[in-house]
Design an enzyme around this catalytic site. Structure first.
Site, PDB file in Angstrom:
ATOM      1  N   LYS A  12       0.843  -1.209   0.000  1.00 46.83           N
ATOM      2  CA  LYS A  12       0.000   0.000   0.000  1.00 46.83           C
ATOM      3  C   LYS A  12       0.875   1.254   0.000  1.00 46.83           C
ATOM      4  CE  LYS A  12      -3.830  -2.387   2.247  1.00 46.83           C
ATOM      5  NZ  LYS A  12      -4.595  -2.728   3.455  1.00 46.83           N
ATOM      6  N   GLN A  56      -4.332  -1.571   9.663  1.00 41.22           N
ATOM      7  CA  GLN A  56      -4.373  -2.881   9.017  1.00 41.22           C
ATOM      8  C   GLN A  56      -5.008  -3.897   9.963  1.00 41.22           C
ATOM      9  OE1 GLN A  56      -3.593  -3.455   5.858  1.00 41.22           O
ATOM     10  NE2 GLN A  56      -3.911  -5.662   5.930  1.00 41.22           N
ATOM     11  N   ASP A  87     -10.986   3.151   4.497  1.00 36.79           N
ATOM     12  CA  ASP A  87     -11.447   1.764   4.387  1.00 36.79           C
ATOM     13  C   ASP A  87     -12.970   1.698   4.272  1.00 36.79           C
ATOM     14  OD1 ASP A  87      -9.450  -0.274   4.411  1.00 36.79           O
ATOM     15  OD2 ASP A  87      -9.028   0.114   6.536  1.00 36.79           O
TER      16      ASP A  87
HETATM   17  N1  GUN Z   1      -7.059  -6.633   6.213  1.00 34.98           N
HETATM   18  C1  GUN Z   1      -7.486  -7.344   5.148  1.00 34.98           C
HETATM   19  N2  GUN Z   1      -8.125  -6.545   4.264  1.00 34.98           N
HETATM   20  C2  GUN Z   1      -8.103  -5.305   4.793  1.00 34.98           C
HETATM   21  C3  GUN Z   1      -8.603  -4.050   4.341  1.00 34.98           C
HETATM   22  O1  GUN Z   1      -9.220  -3.914   3.276  1.00 34.98           O
HETATM   23  N3  GUN Z   1      -8.369  -2.989   5.172  1.00 34.98           N
HETATM   24  C4  GUN Z   1      -7.713  -3.117   6.355  1.00 34.98           C
HETATM   25  N4  GUN Z   1      -7.569  -2.021   7.101  1.00 34.98           N
HETATM   26  N5  GUN Z   1      -7.242  -4.269   6.799  1.00 34.98           N
HETATM   27  C5  GUN Z   1      -7.432  -5.351   6.011  1.00 34.98           C
END
Ligand code: GUN
Length: 297
Positions: free
Chosen positions: A52, A96, A119
Protein backbone atom coordinates in the site's frame (compact mmCIF):
# COMPACT_ATOMS: atom_id res chain seq x y z
CA UNK A 1 -14.17 -19.06 -24.50
CA UNK A 2 -13.90 -18.04 -20.89
CA UNK A 3 -12.82 -14.45 -20.48
CA UNK A 4 -10.02 -13.91 -17.97
CA UNK A 5 -10.67 -10.65 -16.14
CA UNK A 6 -7.41 -8.71 -15.94
CA UNK A 7 -7.39 -6.91 -12.61
CA UNK A 8 -3.87 -5.59 -13.16
CA UNK A 9 -4.95 -3.74 -16.32
CA UNK A 10 -8.11 -2.24 -14.80
CA UNK A 11 -6.19 -1.27 -11.66
CA UNK A 12 -3.56 0.48 -13.83
CA UNK A 13 -6.36 2.55 -15.39
CA UNK A 14 -7.69 3.47 -11.95
CA UNK A 15 -4.18 4.44 -10.79
CA UNK A 16 -3.73 6.65 -13.87
CA UNK A 17 -7.01 8.39 -13.01
CA UNK A 18 -5.91 8.77 -9.40
CA UNK A 19 -2.61 10.32 -10.57
CA UNK A 20 -4.67 12.93 -12.50
CA UNK A 21 -6.57 13.67 -9.27
CA UNK A 22 -3.22 14.09 -7.48
CA UNK A 23 -2.29 16.70 -10.14
CA UNK A 24 -5.59 18.54 -9.59
CA UNK A 25 -4.96 18.55 -5.84
CA UNK A 26 -1.37 19.77 -6.39
CA UNK A 27 -2.72 22.71 -8.44
CA UNK A 28 -4.74 23.62 -5.34
CA UNK A 29 -1.65 23.28 -3.12
CA UNK A 30 -2.72 19.95 -1.59
CA UNK A 31 -0.60 16.79 -1.34
CA UNK A 32 -2.86 13.86 -0.42
CA UNK A 33 -1.56 11.82 2.53
CA UNK A 34 -2.38 8.27 3.59
CA UNK A 35 -1.34 6.94 7.00
CA UNK A 36 -1.12 3.20 7.51
CA UNK A 37 -0.87 1.71 10.98
CA UNK A 38 0.35 -1.83 11.58
CA UNK A 39 -0.07 -3.49 14.97
CA UNK A 40 0.89 -7.02 14.04
CA UNK A 41 3.87 -9.31 13.43
CA UNK A 42 1.99 -11.24 10.76
CA UNK A 43 4.18 -11.39 7.62
CA UNK A 44 1.15 -11.25 5.30
CA UNK A 45 -0.09 -8.03 6.96
CA UNK A 46 3.43 -6.56 6.76
CA UNK A 47 3.49 -7.34 3.04
CA UNK A 48 0.05 -5.82 2.41
CA UNK A 49 0.96 -2.60 4.21
CA UNK A 50 4.27 -2.20 2.42
CA UNK A 51 2.52 -2.72 -0.93
CA UNK A 52 0.00 0.00 0.00
CA UNK A 53 2.87 2.37 0.80
CA UNK A 54 4.58 1.56 -2.50
CA UNK A 55 1.32 2.23 -4.39
CA UNK A 56 1.07 5.66 -2.73
CA UNK A 57 4.55 6.60 -3.89
CA UNK A 58 3.76 5.55 -7.46
CA UNK A 59 0.81 7.96 -7.82
CA UNK A 60 2.17 10.88 -5.79
CA UNK A 61 0.30 10.28 -2.53
CA UNK A 62 2.40 10.96 0.58
CA UNK A 63 2.62 7.69 2.52
CA UNK A 64 3.06 7.81 6.28
CA UNK A 65 3.56 4.55 8.13
CA UNK A 66 3.38 3.90 11.87
CA UNK A 67 4.28 0.59 13.50
CA UNK A 68 2.67 -0.10 16.86
CA UNK A 69 4.18 -2.95 18.86
CA UNK A 70 1.85 -5.96 18.74
CA UNK A 71 2.16 -6.26 22.54
CA UNK A 72 1.35 -2.59 23.19
CA UNK A 73 -1.91 -1.59 24.88
CA UNK A 74 -5.05 -0.64 23.01
CA UNK A 75 -4.60 2.84 24.49
CA UNK A 76 -1.28 3.17 22.66
CA UNK A 77 -2.97 2.35 19.36
CA UNK A 78 -5.78 4.82 20.09
CA UNK A 79 -3.24 7.57 20.83
CA UNK A 80 -1.63 6.89 17.45
CA UNK A 81 -5.00 7.07 15.71
CA UNK A 82 -5.91 10.31 17.53
CA UNK A 83 -2.65 11.89 16.47
CA UNK A 84 -3.16 10.92 12.83
CA UNK A 85 -6.79 12.09 12.93
CA UNK A 86 -5.49 15.49 14.00
CA UNK A 87 -2.82 15.90 11.32
CA UNK A 88 -3.69 18.25 8.45
CA UNK A 89 -1.30 16.45 6.08
CA UNK A 90 -3.04 13.08 6.67
CA UNK A 91 -6.29 12.66 4.74
CA UNK A 92 -6.72 8.91 5.13
CA UNK A 93 -6.06 6.67 8.14
CA UNK A 94 -5.97 2.90 7.76
CA UNK A 95 -5.33 0.43 10.57
CA UNK A 96 -4.37 -2.88 9.02
CA UNK A 97 -6.63 -5.71 10.21
CA UNK A 98 -6.58 -8.00 12.03
CA UNK A 99 -5.44 -6.24 15.20
CA UNK A 100 -4.21 -8.39 18.12
CA UNK A 101 -6.84 -10.24 20.16
CA UNK A 102 -6.42 -7.94 23.17
CA UNK A 103 -7.58 -4.96 21.09
CA UNK A 104 -11.27 -4.51 20.26
CA UNK A 105 -11.47 -4.18 16.47
CA UNK A 106 -14.79 -2.32 16.61
CA UNK A 107 -13.37 0.25 19.01
CA UNK A 108 -10.44 0.77 16.64
CA UNK A 109 -12.73 1.37 13.68
CA UNK A 110 -14.89 3.80 15.67
CA UNK A 111 -11.79 5.75 16.71
CA UNK A 112 -10.85 6.69 13.15
CA UNK A 113 -12.28 10.05 12.03
CA UNK A 114 -15.07 9.02 9.60
CA UNK A 115 -13.86 11.69 7.13
CA UNK A 116 -10.44 9.96 7.10
CA UNK A 117 -11.80 6.41 7.12
CA UNK A 118 -10.63 5.42 3.65
CA UNK A 119 -11.45 1.76 4.39
CA UNK A 120 -15.11 2.69 4.81
CA UNK A 121 -15.36 0.55 7.98
CA UNK A 122 -16.45 3.20 10.53
CA UNK A 123 -20.10 2.54 11.51
CA UNK A 124 -21.09 5.96 10.17
CA UNK A 125 -19.66 5.06 6.76
CA UNK A 126 -21.20 1.57 6.87
CA UNK A 127 -24.56 3.20 7.59
CA UNK A 128 -24.17 5.63 4.74
CA UNK A 129 -23.31 2.78 2.35
CA UNK A 130 -26.38 0.81 3.40
CA UNK A 131 -28.51 3.95 3.03
CA UNK A 132 -27.29 4.38 -0.56
CA UNK A 133 -25.26 7.50 0.24
CA UNK A 134 -21.73 6.09 0.50
CA UNK A 135 -18.88 8.39 1.50
CA UNK A 136 -16.07 5.84 1.03
CA UNK A 137 -16.97 2.47 -0.45
CA UNK A 138 -14.87 -0.37 1.06
CA UNK A 139 -11.98 -1.04 -1.29
CA UNK A 140 -12.43 -4.71 -2.17
CA UNK A 141 -16.16 -4.65 -3.02
CA UNK A 142 -15.73 -1.32 -4.80
CA UNK A 143 -12.90 -2.87 -6.80
CA UNK A 144 -15.13 -5.80 -7.73
CA UNK A 145 -17.85 -3.38 -8.84
CA UNK A 146 -15.29 -1.56 -11.05
CA UNK A 147 -14.08 -4.86 -12.56
CA UNK A 148 -17.63 -5.89 -13.44
CA UNK A 149 -18.23 -2.51 -15.08
CA UNK A 150 -14.92 -2.63 -16.98
CA UNK A 151 -15.92 -5.98 -18.48
CA UNK A 152 -19.53 -4.93 -19.19
CA UNK A 153 -20.92 -7.53 -16.81
CA UNK A 154 -24.53 -6.42 -16.29
CA UNK A 155 -25.58 -6.36 -12.66
CA UNK A 156 -29.01 -4.84 -13.31
CA UNK A 157 -31.51 -7.67 -12.99
CA UNK A 158 -28.76 -10.27 -12.54
CA UNK A 159 -28.87 -12.98 -9.90
CA UNK A 160 -25.77 -12.48 -7.75
CA UNK A 161 -24.50 -14.74 -4.99
CA UNK A 162 -21.93 -13.53 -2.49
CA UNK A 163 -20.23 -16.32 -0.57
CA UNK A 164 -19.01 -14.92 2.74
CA UNK A 165 -20.45 -12.36 5.17
CA UNK A 166 -17.39 -10.55 6.49
CA UNK A 167 -17.59 -6.87 7.37
CA UNK A 168 -14.70 -6.20 4.97
CA UNK A 169 -15.99 -7.95 1.85
CA UNK A 170 -19.18 -10.03 2.00
CA UNK A 171 -21.59 -7.60 3.65
CA UNK A 172 -20.50 -4.44 1.78
CA UNK A 173 -20.35 -6.41 -1.50
CA UNK A 174 -23.95 -7.48 -1.08
CA UNK A 175 -24.93 -3.93 -0.18
CA UNK A 176 -23.32 -2.52 -3.31
CA UNK A 177 -24.88 -5.13 -5.60
CA UNK A 178 -28.34 -4.57 -4.20
CA UNK A 179 -28.30 -0.74 -4.29
CA UNK A 180 -30.38 1.11 -6.84
CA UNK A 181 -28.23 2.48 -9.66
CA UNK A 182 -25.27 1.58 -11.88
CA UNK A 183 -23.31 -1.42 -10.63
CA UNK A 184 -26.30 -2.44 -8.51
CA UNK A 185 -29.90 -3.56 -9.06
CA UNK A 186 -28.88 -7.21 -8.69
CA UNK A 187 -31.01 -9.77 -6.91
CA UNK A 188 -28.47 -10.62 -4.26
CA UNK A 189 -28.11 -13.65 -2.03
CA UNK A 190 -25.53 -13.85 0.74
CA UNK A 191 -24.33 -17.37 1.60
CA UNK A 192 -22.12 -18.31 4.55
CA UNK A 193 -21.01 -21.16 6.77
CA UNK A 194 -24.57 -21.81 7.99
CA UNK A 195 -26.17 -21.79 4.53
CA UNK A 196 -27.97 -25.00 3.73
CA UNK A 197 -27.69 -26.31 0.19
CA UNK A 198 -25.24 -23.79 -1.22
CA UNK A 199 -25.40 -25.60 -4.57
CA UNK A 200 -29.05 -24.72 -5.08
CA UNK A 201 -28.37 -21.05 -4.27
CA UNK A 202 -25.60 -21.02 -6.89
CA UNK A 203 -27.57 -22.86 -9.54
CA UNK A 204 -29.14 -19.69 -11.01
CA UNK A 205 -26.31 -17.28 -10.24
CA UNK A 206 -25.18 -15.04 -13.09
CA UNK A 207 -22.52 -13.49 -10.85
CA UNK A 208 -20.68 -15.30 -8.04
CA UNK A 209 -18.38 -13.45 -5.65
CA UNK A 210 -16.35 -15.96 -3.63
CA UNK A 211 -15.14 -14.43 -0.37
CA UNK A 212 -15.25 -17.34 2.05
CA UNK A 213 -11.55 -17.45 2.90
CA UNK A 214 -11.37 -21.18 2.12
CA UNK A 215 -8.87 -22.35 -0.51
CA UNK A 216 -10.52 -23.61 -3.72
CA UNK A 217 -13.91 -23.82 -2.04
CA UNK A 218 -15.91 -23.21 -5.23
CA UNK A 219 -15.51 -25.73 -8.03
CA UNK A 220 -16.90 -26.01 -11.53
CA UNK A 221 -19.74 -28.36 -10.57
CA UNK A 222 -21.26 -25.54 -8.47
CA UNK A 223 -21.28 -22.91 -11.23
CA UNK A 224 -23.80 -22.45 -13.99
CA UNK A 225 -22.51 -22.22 -17.53
CA UNK A 226 -21.54 -18.67 -18.55
CA UNK A 227 -21.55 -17.19 -15.05
CA UNK A 228 -19.09 -14.49 -14.04
CA UNK A 229 -16.97 -15.71 -11.13
CA UNK A 230 -15.06 -13.21 -8.99
CA UNK A 231 -12.49 -14.72 -6.65
CA UNK A 232 -11.72 -12.54 -3.63
CA UNK A 233 -9.72 -15.21 -1.79
CA UNK A 234 -6.00 -14.85 -1.20
CA UNK A 235 -5.03 -17.93 0.80
CA UNK A 236 -1.46 -18.90 1.62
CA UNK A 237 -1.12 -22.67 1.32
CA UNK A 238 2.04 -24.66 1.99
CA UNK A 239 3.89 -25.44 -1.22
CA UNK A 240 7.28 -26.54 -2.43
CA UNK A 241 8.31 -23.04 -3.54
CA UNK A 242 11.15 -20.69 -2.48
CA UNK A 243 8.74 -18.91 -0.14
CA UNK A 244 7.34 -22.18 1.22
CA UNK A 245 3.80 -21.29 0.18
CA UNK A 246 1.69 -20.34 -2.80
CA UNK A 247 -1.33 -18.08 -3.11
CA UNK A 248 -4.59 -19.82 -3.87
CA UNK A 249 -8.03 -18.28 -4.32
CA UNK A 250 -11.40 -19.42 -3.01
CA UNK A 251 -12.12 -20.75 -6.49
CA UNK A 252 -10.69 -23.93 -8.02
CA UNK A 253 -9.56 -22.02 -11.08
CA UNK A 254 -9.17 -24.72 -13.74
CA UNK A 255 -12.43 -26.47 -13.00
CA UNK A 256 -14.43 -23.21 -12.80
CA UNK A 257 -12.76 -21.73 -15.90
CA UNK A 258 -14.14 -24.68 -17.89
CA UNK A 259 -17.69 -23.58 -17.10
CA UNK A 260 -17.67 -19.84 -16.35
CA UNK A 261 -18.15 -17.07 -18.90
CA UNK A 262 -15.61 -14.87 -17.13
CA UNK A 263 -13.29 -15.41 -14.17
CA UNK A 264 -10.74 -13.48 -12.14
CA UNK A 265 -7.33 -15.09 -11.57
CA UNK A 266 -5.45 -15.18 -8.25
CA UNK A 267 -3.14 -13.34 -8.18
CA UNK A 268 -3.91 -10.58 -10.69
CA UNK A 269 -7.68 -10.28 -10.27
CA UNK A 270 -9.29 -8.59 -7.30
CA UNK A 271 -6.09 -7.95 -5.31
CA UNK A 272 -4.71 -5.11 -7.47
CA UNK A 273 -8.19 -3.53 -7.53
CA UNK A 274 -8.40 -3.45 -3.74
CA UNK A 275 -5.12 -1.56 -3.63
CA UNK A 276 -6.15 0.84 -6.41
CA UNK A 277 -9.45 1.69 -4.72
CA UNK A 278 -7.59 2.64 -1.54
CA UNK A 279 -5.72 5.26 -3.57
CA UNK A 280 -9.06 6.36 -5.06
CA UNK A 281 -10.56 6.82 -1.58
CA UNK A 282 -7.47 8.73 -0.45
CA UNK A 283 -7.68 11.34 -3.21
CA UNK A 284 -11.43 11.53 -2.64
CA UNK A 285 -10.76 12.18 1.06
CA UNK A 286 -8.18 14.87 0.29
CA UNK A 287 -10.59 16.56 -2.13
CA UNK A 288 -13.40 16.51 0.46
CA UNK A 289 -11.19 17.85 3.24
CA UNK A 290 -9.86 20.76 1.14
CA UNK A 291 -13.00 21.45 -0.89
CA UNK A 292 -11.25 20.60 -4.16
CA UNK A 293 -13.30 18.93 -6.92
CA UNK A 294 -11.42 15.87 -8.16
CA UNK A 295 -12.52 13.95 -11.23
CA UNK A 296 -12.51 10.43 -9.79
CA UNK A 297 -11.86 7.56 -12.23
N1 GUN B 1 -7.06 -6.63 6.21
C1 GUN B 1 -7.49 -7.34 5.15
N2 GUN B 1 -8.12 -6.55 4.26
C2 GUN B 1 -8.10 -5.31 4.79
C3 GUN B 1 -8.60 -4.05 4.34
O1 GUN B 1 -9.22 -3.91 3.28
N3 GUN B 1 -8.37 -2.99 5.17
C4 GUN B 1 -7.71 -3.12 6.36
N4 GUN B 1 -7.57 -2.02 7.10
N5 GUN B 1 -7.24 -4.27 6.80
C5 GUN B 1 -7.43 -5.35 6.01
Amino acid sequence: MTEVIDGEAVAADVRAGVADCVDTLADAGVTPGLATVLMSDDPASETYVSMKQRDCEEVGIEGIHVDVDADASAATLFETIDELNGRDDVHGVLVQLPVPAHVDRREVLRRIDPEKDVDGFHPENVGRLVAGDARYKPCTPHGVQKLLAAYDVETDGADAVVIGRSDIVGKPMANLLVQKGPGGNATTTVCHSHTSDLESKLADADIVVAAAGIPEFVDGSMITSGATVIDVGINRVDADTDRGYELVGDVAYDSVADVAGAITPVPGGVGPMTRAMLLYNTVKAAGRQHDVDVDLP
